[in-house]
Design a protein around this motif. Sequence first.
Motif, PDB file in Angstrom:
ATOM      1  N   GLU A   1      31.684  34.976  39.377  1.00  0.00           N
ATOM      2  CA  GLU A   1      32.482  33.962  40.074  1.00  0.00           C
ATOM      3  C   GLU A   1      33.993  34.171  39.910  1.00  0.00           C
ATOM      4  O   GLU A   1      34.726  34.152  40.901  1.00  0.00           O
ATOM      5  N   PRO A   2      34.497  34.382  38.681  1.00  0.00           N
ATOM      6  CA  PRO A   2      35.955  34.531  38.529  1.00  0.00           C
ATOM      7  C   PRO A   2      36.534  35.760  39.239  1.00  0.00           C
ATOM      8  O   PRO A   2      37.695  35.751  39.649  1.00  0.00           O
ATOM      9  N   ILE A   3      35.731  36.808  39.403  1.00  0.00           N
ATOM     10  CA  ILE A   3      36.267  38.019  40.054  1.00  0.00           C
ATOM     11  C   ILE A   3      35.949  38.084  41.546  1.00  0.00           C
ATOM     12  O   ILE A   3      36.482  38.938  42.256  1.00  0.00           O
ATOM     13  N   GLN A   4      35.104  37.178  42.018  1.00  0.00           N
ATOM     14  CA  GLN A   4      34.698  37.214  43.429  1.00  0.00           C
ATOM     15  C   GLN A   4      35.885  37.049  44.376  1.00  0.00           C
ATOM     16  O   GLN A   4      35.938  37.677  45.427  1.00  0.00           O
ATOM     17  N   GLN A   5      36.858  36.245  43.983  1.00  0.00           N
ATOM     18  CA  GLN A   5      38.050  36.040  44.820  1.00  0.00           C
ATOM     19  C   GLN A   5      38.798  37.360  45.017  1.00  0.00           C
ATOM     20  O   GLN A   5      39.241  37.674  46.124  1.00  0.00           O
ATOM     21  N   ASP A   6      38.935  38.143  43.947  1.00  0.00           N
ATOM     22  CA  ASP A   6      39.611  39.440  44.048  1.00  0.00           C
ATOM     23  C   ASP A   6      38.801  40.430  44.887  1.00  0.00           C
ATOM     24  O   ASP A   6      39.360  41.202  45.668  1.00  0.00           O
ATOM     25  N   ILE A   7      37.488  40.410  44.712  1.00  0.00           N
ATOM     26  CA  ILE A   7      36.613  41.282  45.504  1.00  0.00           C
ATOM     27  C   ILE A   7      36.736  40.935  46.982  1.00  0.00           C
ATOM     28  O   ILE A   7      36.916  41.825  47.830  1.00  0.00           O
ATOM     29  N   ASP A   8      36.667  39.640  47.292  1.00  0.00           N
ATOM     30  CA  ASP A   8      36.778  39.209  48.689  1.00  0.00           C
ATOM     31  C   ASP A   8      38.133  39.580  49.300  1.00  0.00           C
ATOM     32  O   ASP A   8      38.201  39.998  50.459  1.00  0.00           O
TER      33      ASP A   8
END
Length: 112
Positions: A77-84
Motif C-alpha cells: 500500500e505505501p509504495i503503490q502510489q509511487d508505482i502508479d
Amino acid sequence: ASQARERRDMAQAEESEINTEMKRRTLLKEEGLLLDSDSVRRVLTDWASIGKNEFIGAVDTIITAIESEHGITVDREPIQQDIDAALRTIGSYSFEPGEIGGGSAGDVDASA
C-alpha cells in the motif's frame, strides 16, 4: 544585371539542394531507414506497454525477494502510489509534432 545573375544562381543552388534532399529522403524511406510518424507512434506505444509490464514484473520480483530473504510480508500500500505514478508517466508518453521527423503526431496512448 550582376546582382540578378547572382540571385538566379543562388535560387538554382537552393533548388538543387532541395531536390537532392528530397531524393535522399526517398532513398532512405525505400531502404527502410526513414520512418514516418505513424510507424514511430506504433513503436512508442508498443515500447510503453512492454515497459509498463516489465516495471510491474520487476517490482513484484523485488518485493518477493525481500519477503523471502527476510521472512516478512511487505505492505504494498505505501509504495503503490509511487508505482502508479511511474506507470502513468510511462503510459502517457507523448511527442509533439515536429519533434520526430518533422511530421504531425499527437499523444501516444500507451495504456496496457
